[in-house]
Design a protein around this motif. Structure first.
Motif, short mmCIF file in Angstrom:
data_model
loop_
_atom_site.label_atom_id
_atom_site.label_comp_id
_atom_site.label_asym_id
_atom_site.label_seq_id
_atom_site.Cartn_x
_atom_site.Cartn_y
_atom_site.Cartn_z
N GLU A 11 0.83 -1.19 0.00
CA GLU A 11 0.00 0.00 0.00
C GLU A 11 0.87 1.25 0.00
O GLU A 11 1.81 1.38 0.77
CB GLU A 11 -0.90 0.00 1.24
N SER A 106 -15.69 3.71 4.27
CA SER A 106 -14.36 4.05 3.75
C SER A 106 -13.38 4.35 4.88
O SER A 106 -12.16 4.19 4.70
CB SER A 106 -14.45 5.25 2.81
N GLY A 110 -10.87 1.89 3.69
CA GLY A 110 -10.11 2.73 2.78
C GLY A 110 -11.02 3.35 1.74
O GLY A 110 -12.12 2.85 1.47
N LYS A 112 -10.47 3.80 -1.65
CA LYS A 112 -10.50 3.25 -3.01
C LYS A 112 -11.52 2.13 -3.19
O LYS A 112 -12.29 2.17 -4.16
CB LYS A 112 -9.10 2.79 -3.42
N GLU A 231 -4.56 4.68 -2.83
CA GLU A 231 -5.25 4.81 -1.55
C GLU A 231 -4.75 6.03 -0.77
O GLU A 231 -3.56 6.25 -0.63
CB GLU A 231 -5.07 3.54 -0.73
#
Length: 453
Positions: A11, A106, A110, A112, A231
Motif C-alpha cells: 500500500e 471508507s 479505505g 479506493k 489509496e
C-alpha cells in the motif's frame, strides 16, 4: 510540492498535490455522465407517457402528481417538469441515505474500494437506463444510481486526506470546479442527444445512445480509478472496528443523529457544537437555495418567455462564472480567509434572490443570476472546507459523508416546498420570503466561532 509518501507493504499512500487532480478528474467524469440526463428529462417523460403500459408505473405516478399539481395550482403543461423534480428529489433523498454510510465504510476499508463499489453501482444504473423500455426499469435505474452516489462524499474525504490545512481550501475548490464544469458541459452533451436523438420520428429506443454514452464515461471512470487512484487513507489511520461502524448505521440514517453528527466519535464538546452549528447553517442554506434554484426555470419561462435553449445558456454562463471564480480565486484562498468568504457568499445570495423576485426586466434578472453564481462559487466549497477541519483522520469520511448527506436532504425537501409556494403565492412572494429566510444562515455563520478562528 510533493510531500513524503507513506508505505505499508504493497500500500502506498500519496501525500502530493497530483492526487488532488486525480480525484478531480474522477469526479468530473462522473458528473459529466450524471448531468447529461438533465435536459433529456422532458423528452424521457414524454417517451414514457406515450409508451409505458396503461397500468404501468408512469400512469400511477402521474395520477398522484396530478392531484399535487391541482392542489398547488400549477399549469397543466408543467406536469412533466414537476415529474422530473419529483425524481430529482427522490435521487437526493437516496444520496442522503447513502453518503454517510459510504463515508463510514471508507474509514474502515479505505477510500479506493468503497469508491470503486460506488462507481460500479453507478455504471450498472446506466446499463439499466439503456434497457429501460418501461418506466419502472428507468425508476429502478435512478434508485440504484442514487444509492451509489456516495462517490461524491468519498471524493471530498479523499481530498481531505491528501491536503494539508493550508491546501484544503484549494482541494475543496477543485471539487467545486468539477461540479461547475460538469453542470456546464454535461447538459450540453445531453441537449445534443435531445435535439438529434429524442426528436427522431418513430425511434422508440432513442434513449439508448445517451445511456450508452453515460455508461462509457462511467466505465472510463472505473478504469481511471483502478489505474491512477492510489489509496489516500493509510491503514494505520483507519477506524479499527467494522462492527462499531455497522452499529452506527442506524444513526447514519436517523435525521436527528445526522444533525447531531452522532457518528463522529472522540470530538470535544466544543468541536461537536461547532460542527453541529455549521451543519445546521449548511442545511438551511441549501434547503432554501435548492428550492429557489429549482423554481428558477419556472420563473424565466413564465415571466420572460425563456425557451429551453435560453435557459440552457443561462445555466451555462452561471456554471462558467462559478468555474472561473473557483479556479482562479477560491482555489488559492488561504485557510484563515475561508470562513470570511463563506460569510460573504451567504450575504450575496440575499440580494440575488431579491433581484430575481422583483425583476421586471431581463437586466435585473441577469444581475440576480450573476450574484447567484458568485455566491454559489464561494459558499459550498468554503463551508465544506470548514467542516473538513473536524474529526480525526480515521473519521474524515464520516464527517464528509454526514455533511454531504445534510446537503442531499436539503435538496430533496427544498424543491417540494418551493414548488408549493411558487404556485400558491407567486414567484415574487416566494423569492422575497426565501431571501429573508437566507438572512439566518448568514448571521449564524458570521457569529459562529469555529476551529480556525
Amino acid at each position: 510540492m510533493v510531500q513524503p509518501q507513506v508505505s505499508s507493504g504493497k500500500e502506498v499512500v500519496v501525500r502530493d498535490r497530483s492526487m488532488m487532480y486525480i480525484i478531480f478528474s474522477s469526479l468530473l467524469l462522473d458528473l459529466l455522465a450524471f448531468t447529461m440526463i438533465l435536459p433529456l428529462m422532458p423528452s424521457l417523460m414524454e417517451h414514457y407517457r406515450k409508451n409505458d403500459p396503461p397500468g404501468g408505473l408512469y400512469n400511477y405516478f402521474l395520477d398522484s402528481l396530478e392531484r399535487f399539481r391541482i392542489l398547488v395550482g400549477a399549469p397543466d403543461h408543467y406536469s412533466s417538469v414537476l415529474f422530473g423534480g419529483a425524481l430529482g428529489s427522490l435521487f437526493s433523498f437516496l444520496q442522503f441515505l447513502v453518503s454517510p454510510i459510504a463515508g463510514g465504510l471508507s474509514d474502515v476499508f479505505g477510500r479506493k474500494p468503497v469508491l470503486l463499489a460506488s462507481l460500479v453501482g453507478i455504471a450498472f444504473s446506466y446499463v439499466l437506463w439503456a434497457v429501460s423500455h418501461s418506466f419502472a426499469v428507468f425508476v429502478l435505474a435512478r434508485i440504484i444510481g442514487g444509492l451509489s452516489k456516495g462517490n461524491v462524499s468519498l471524493s471530498m474525504a479523499a481530498m481531505t486526506d491528501v491536503s494539508s490545512p493550508a491546501t484544503r481550501a484549494s482541494g475543496m475548490a477543485l471539487v467545486g470546479i468539477a461540479f461547475s464544469v460538469g453542470f456546464v458541459v454535461g447538459p450540453v452533451i445531453g441537449a445534443m442527444f435531445a435535439k438529434y436523438g429524442a426528436t427522431a420520428e418513430g425511434d422508440e429506443s432513442w434513449f439508448v445512445k445517451p445511456a450508452l454514452f453515460a455508461l462509457s464515461l462511467a466505465v472510463a471512470d472505473i478504469l481511471f480509478v483502478i489505474t491512477c487512484f492510489r489509496e489516500t487513507l493509510h491503514e494505520s489511520k483507519r477506524a479499527k472496528s467494522l462492527a462499531a461502524s455497522l452499529n452506527q448505521a442506524v444513526s447514519y440514517i436517523n435525521v436527528i443523529s445526522i444533525f447531531k453528527f452522532s457518528a463522529v466519535q472522540n470530538l470535544p464538546n466544543a468541536g461537536r457544537t461547532e460542527l453541529q452549528s455549521l451543519g445546521m447553517v449548511y442545511f438551511v442554506y441549501l434547503f432554501v437555495y435548492s428550492g429557489l434554484e429549482f423554481t428558477l426555470t419556472f420563473l424565466t419561462h413564465h415571466n420572460f418567455g425563456f425557451t429551453p435553449m435560453r435557459q440552457g445558456m443561462m445555466f451555462f454562463w452561471m456554471g462558467l462564472t462559478m468555474a472561473v471564480l473557483q479556479g482562479g480565486w477560491v482555489r488559492k484562498m488561504k485557510q484563515q480567509k475561508v470562513k470570511g468568504a463563506a460569510v460573504k457568499g451567504l450575504l450575496l445570495i440575499i440580494p440575488s434572490f431579491v433581484a430575481v423576485g422583483l425583476a421586471y426586466n431581463e437586466y435585473i434578472l441577469y444581475l440576480g443570476v450573476f450574484l447567484f453564481a458568485v455566491s454559489t462559487s464561494m459558499v459550498v466549497p468554503c463551508m465544506t472546507t470548514l467542516a473538513s477541519q473536524y474529526g480525526g483522520d480515521e473519521q474524515k469520511g464520516t464527517v464528509m459523508g454526514i455533511f454531504r448527506s445534510l446537503g442531499a436532504l436539503a435538496r430533496a425537501l427544498g424543491p417540494i416546498l418551493a414548488s408549493i409556494a411558487y404556485w400558491s403565492v407567486g414567484s415574487t412572494t416566494t423569492y422575497l420570503v426565501g431571501s429573508v429566510a437566507l438572512i439566518w444562515p448568514w448571521y449564524s455563520l458570521k457569529r459562529l466561532s469555529l476551529k480556525q478562528d
